[in-house]
Design an enzyme around this catalytic site. Structure first.
Site, PDB file in Angstrom:
ATOM      1  N   ILE A   1      -0.758  15.228   5.973  1.00  0.00           N
ATOM      2  CA  ILE A   1      -1.046  16.593   6.406  1.00  0.00           C
ATOM      3  C   ILE A   1      -1.955  16.576   7.632  1.00  0.00           C
ATOM      4  O   ILE A   1      -2.534  17.577   7.997  1.00  0.00           O
ATOM      5  CB  ILE A   1      -1.692  17.397   5.248  1.00  0.00           C
TER       6      ILE A   1
ATOM      7  N   PHE B   1      -4.638   7.421  -0.859  1.00  0.00           N
ATOM      8  CA  PHE B   1      -4.934   7.984  -2.183  1.00  0.00           C
ATOM      9  C   PHE B   1      -5.123   6.903  -3.238  1.00  0.00           C
ATOM     10  O   PHE B   1      -6.056   6.955  -4.031  1.00  0.00           O
ATOM     11  CB  PHE B   1      -3.793   8.930  -2.608  1.00  0.00           C
ATOM     12  N   ARG B   2      -4.228   5.919  -3.253  1.00  0.00           N
ATOM     13  CA  ARG B   2      -4.133   5.058  -4.428  1.00  0.00           C
ATOM     14  C   ARG B   2      -4.569   3.617  -4.215  1.00  0.00           C
ATOM     15  O   ARG B   2      -4.511   2.835  -5.168  1.00  0.00           O
ATOM     16  CB  ARG B   2      -2.697   5.089  -4.976  1.00  0.00           C
TER      17      ARG B   2
ATOM     18  N   HIS C   1       4.452  17.808   2.933  1.00  0.00           N
ATOM     19  CA  HIS C   1       3.332  18.293   2.113  1.00  0.00           C
ATOM     20  C   HIS C   1       2.471  19.304   2.877  1.00  0.00           C
ATOM     21  O   HIS C   1       1.297  19.471   2.573  1.00  0.00           O
ATOM     22  CB  HIS C   1       2.496  17.117   1.599  1.00  0.00           C
TER      23      HIS C   1
ATOM     24  N   PRO D   1      -8.894   7.815   4.377  1.00  0.00           N
ATOM     25  CA  PRO D   1      -8.469   6.918   3.299  1.00  0.00           C
ATOM     26  C   PRO D   1      -7.153   7.358   2.676  1.00  0.00           C
ATOM     27  O   PRO D   1      -6.828   8.552   2.690  1.00  0.00           O
ATOM     28  CB  PRO D   1      -9.597   7.025   2.264  1.00  0.00           C
TER      29      PRO D   1
HETATM   30  P1  OAD Z   1      -0.748   6.278  -1.430  1.00  0.00           P
HETATM   31  O1  OAD Z   1      -2.214   6.156  -1.357  1.00  0.00           O
HETATM   32  O2  OAD Z   1      -0.139   6.524  -2.762  1.00  0.00           O
HETATM   33  O3  OAD Z   1      -0.062   4.974  -0.833  1.00  0.00           O
HETATM   34  C1  OAD Z   1      -0.437   4.442   0.403  1.00  0.00           C
HETATM   35  C2  OAD Z   1       0.289   3.110   0.587  1.00  0.00           C
HETATM   36  O4  OAD Z   1       0.002   2.637   1.890  1.00  0.00           O
HETATM   37  C3  OAD Z   1      -0.138   2.030  -0.393  1.00  0.00           C
HETATM   38  O5  OAD Z   1       1.013   1.317  -0.812  1.00  0.00           O
HETATM   39  C4  OAD Z   1      -1.066   1.138   0.433  1.00  0.00           C
HETATM   40  O6  OAD Z   1      -1.023  -0.216   0.037  1.00  0.00           O
HETATM   41  C5  OAD Z   1      -0.463   1.287   1.809  1.00  0.00           C
HETATM   42  N1  OAD Z   1      -1.407   1.128   2.933  1.00  0.00           N
HETATM   43  C6  OAD Z   1      -2.653   1.617   3.078  1.00  0.00           C
HETATM   44  N2  OAD Z   1      -3.147   1.345   4.298  1.00  0.00           N
HETATM   45  C7  OAD Z   1      -2.185   0.648   4.964  1.00  0.00           C
HETATM   46  C8  OAD Z   1      -2.071   0.083   6.263  1.00  0.00           C
HETATM   47  N3  OAD Z   1      -3.046   0.168   7.158  1.00  0.00           N
HETATM   48  N4  OAD Z   1      -0.924  -0.556   6.571  1.00  0.00           N
HETATM   49  C9  OAD Z   1       0.094  -0.669   5.653  1.00  0.00           C
HETATM   50  N5  OAD Z   1       0.041  -0.158   4.431  1.00  0.00           N
HETATM   51  C10 OAD Z   1      -1.066   0.511   4.073  1.00  0.00           C
HETATM   52  O7  OAD Z   1      -0.328   7.429  -0.377  1.00  0.00           O
HETATM   53  P2  OAD Z   1       1.060   8.194  -0.291  1.00  0.00           P
HETATM   54  O8  OAD Z   1       2.188   7.361  -0.712  1.00  0.00           O
HETATM   55  O9  OAD Z   1       1.107   8.817   1.050  1.00  0.00           O
HETATM   56  O10 OAD Z   1       0.116  14.271  -2.185  1.00  0.00           O
HETATM   57  O11 OAD Z   1       0.828   9.345  -1.368  1.00  0.00           O
HETATM   58  C11 OAD Z   1       1.811  10.320  -1.558  1.00  0.00           C
HETATM   59  C12 OAD Z   1       1.194  11.622  -1.976  1.00  0.00           C
HETATM   60  O12 OAD Z   1       0.306  11.442  -3.080  1.00  0.00           O
HETATM   61  C13 OAD Z   1       0.277  12.238  -0.921  1.00  0.00           C
HETATM   62  O13 OAD Z   1       0.965  12.964   0.055  1.00  0.00           O
HETATM   63  C14 OAD Z   1      -0.615  13.125  -1.728  1.00  0.00           C
HETATM   64  C15 OAD Z   1      -0.925  12.161  -2.825  1.00  0.00           C
HETATM   65  O14 OAD Z   1      -1.427  12.667  -3.992  1.00  0.00           O
HETATM   66  C16 OAD Z   1      -0.533  15.392  -2.570  1.00  0.00           C
HETATM   67  O15 OAD Z   1      -1.725  15.494  -2.543  1.00  0.00           O
HETATM   68  C17 OAD Z   1       0.356  16.493  -3.048  1.00  0.00           C
END
Ligand code: OAD
Length: 327
Positions: free
Chosen positions: A109, A36-37, A127, A34
């Site tokens: 990661i 994160f957000r 990361h 999954p």
């Molecule tokens: P997020 O969960 O913040 O964002 C993921 C994005 O991908 C969101 O905009 C979703 O809408 C989109 N998404 C999800 N599934 C998708 C799919 N199948 N196709 C297209 N889009 C999709 O994750 P990150 O931006 O990676 O850091 O988060 C950045 C950092 O925050 C992570 O590396 C982690 C986290 O806390 C640490 O833990 C230090």
């Protein structure tokens, strides 16, 4: 002309040779991990039963230093041993194979970019990764086999150095920690890009979130994501493809005539990963692991209210700084 056609035409023009890519958790959701957000499905919302001071606390170094248990309670469900690269990862490997990939910054990661065949020297795991681990306190490395056992059982591994007692942490970057020193060097490549591709990230976490803004004005920036992110759409040359990454790269590969080659790279990568899979015993889902740990904490009441308040105050200030938009 669709947005996909626009991007394909740019690539076909032969004027694109230096694609800089930034990816996040959204490229691995179809691998079964999954993000994160995302509402409902994202890990931060699902951690609610744990009553953490903040969801991000589970990945914050200050919290981990005294309460590493929640991290290890769910580590098993986030460890990449059973994950297989997605078609989006294969697309990245194909960009590299075609000498178009200048550099790839990944916030993930899970190591799936490498598993898909992107050369190591083209990737920065901004990361960190699960490949190595050490004590957070004295930084002494910790053996791989013991680390695997700890993750598989969901127990905290502790430093083996006499009188140290620090919890062992995988070499992933927690909130409150610095990115690898290489980040500063590699980010100089961003202004050298002739196209920037951003996929599967909400662009909410600095410093990776600022990379797309370092692309020169006039250079096309392409976003493939379920939703818009960062300042995408503000520049006339931006292309926003708001859909699932796998779908977006499939369509792009079709128009470029790359679909067969990409499919083959993906099948090969999946087969390679299947070959090295280890049996860690009965699998439990993320929600099962969260539930199990939430029950354990409730029964033992091992975190006092006073301690929780202290954490809230302390981490509240930290997060206000770290997660400030645009930082
Ligand atoms: P997020 O969960 O913040 O964002 C993921 C994005 O991908 C969101 O905009 C979703 O809408 C989109 N998404 C999800 N599934 C998708 C799919 N199948 N196709 C297209 N889009 C999709 O994750 P990150 O931006 O990676 O850091 O988060 C950045 C950092 O925050 C992570 O590396 C982690 C986290 O806390 C640490 O833990 C230090």
């Amino acid at each position: 002309m669709t947005d996909i056609d626009t991007v394909a035409a740019l690539i076909k023009s032969g004027r694109i040779n230096r694609v800089v890519v930034l990816v996040g958790a959204g490229i691995s959701t179809t691998a079964g991990i999954p993000d994160f957000r995302s509402p409902n499905t994202g890990i931060y919302e699902r951690l609610k039963p744990l009553n953490l001071p903040y969801p991000e606390a589970i990945f914050h170094i200050n919290y981990f230093q005294h309460t590493p248990e929640p991290f290890y309670a769910i580590a098993r469900a986030r460890h990449p041993r059973t994950l297989k690269p997605t078609i989006t990862h294969a697309f990245l490997a194909l960009l590299a194979k075609k000498n178009l990939l200048y550099f790839l910054f990944t916030q993930n990661i899970d190591g799936l970019e490498h598993d898909a065949g992107v050369p190591e020297d083209k990737i920065l795991n901004a990361h960190g990764s699960w490949q190595t681990q050490r004590c957070w306190k004295c930084e002494t490395p910790y053996p791989d086999d013991l680390m695997k056992q700890a993750i598989a059982k969901g127990v905290v591994p502790y430093c083996q150095v006499p009188d140290c007692g620090g919890a062992v942490k995988p070499d992933v970057v927690f909130f409150g920690e610095s990115l690898p020193a290489e980040f500063d060097q590699q980010q100089k490549k961003v202004p050298e890009a002739d196209l920037m591709l951003v996929m599967g990230t909400s662009l909410k976490v600095a410093p990776c979130s600022v990379l797309p803004r370092q692309v020169h004005l006039g250079v096309p920036r392409v976003l493939i994501n379920r939703e818009t992110a960062g300042d995408f759409g503000k520049r006339p040359e931006d292309v926003c493809i708001l859909k699932n990454c796998d779908e977006g790269v499939h369509e792009l590969a079709d128009v470029l005539g790359w679909a067969d080659e990409m499919g083959q790279l993906w099948r090969d990568a999946v087969a390679r990963k299947e070959e090295v899979q280890e049996d860690w015993g009965e699998e439990e889902s993320l929600d099962e692991l969260i539930d199990k740990y939430a029950k354990k904490v409730k029964n033992s009441r091992n975190i006092s209210d006073g301690h929780k308040r202290m954490l809230e105050e302390h981490l509240g200030q930290k997060f206000a700084g770290i997660l400030a938009p645009g930082k």
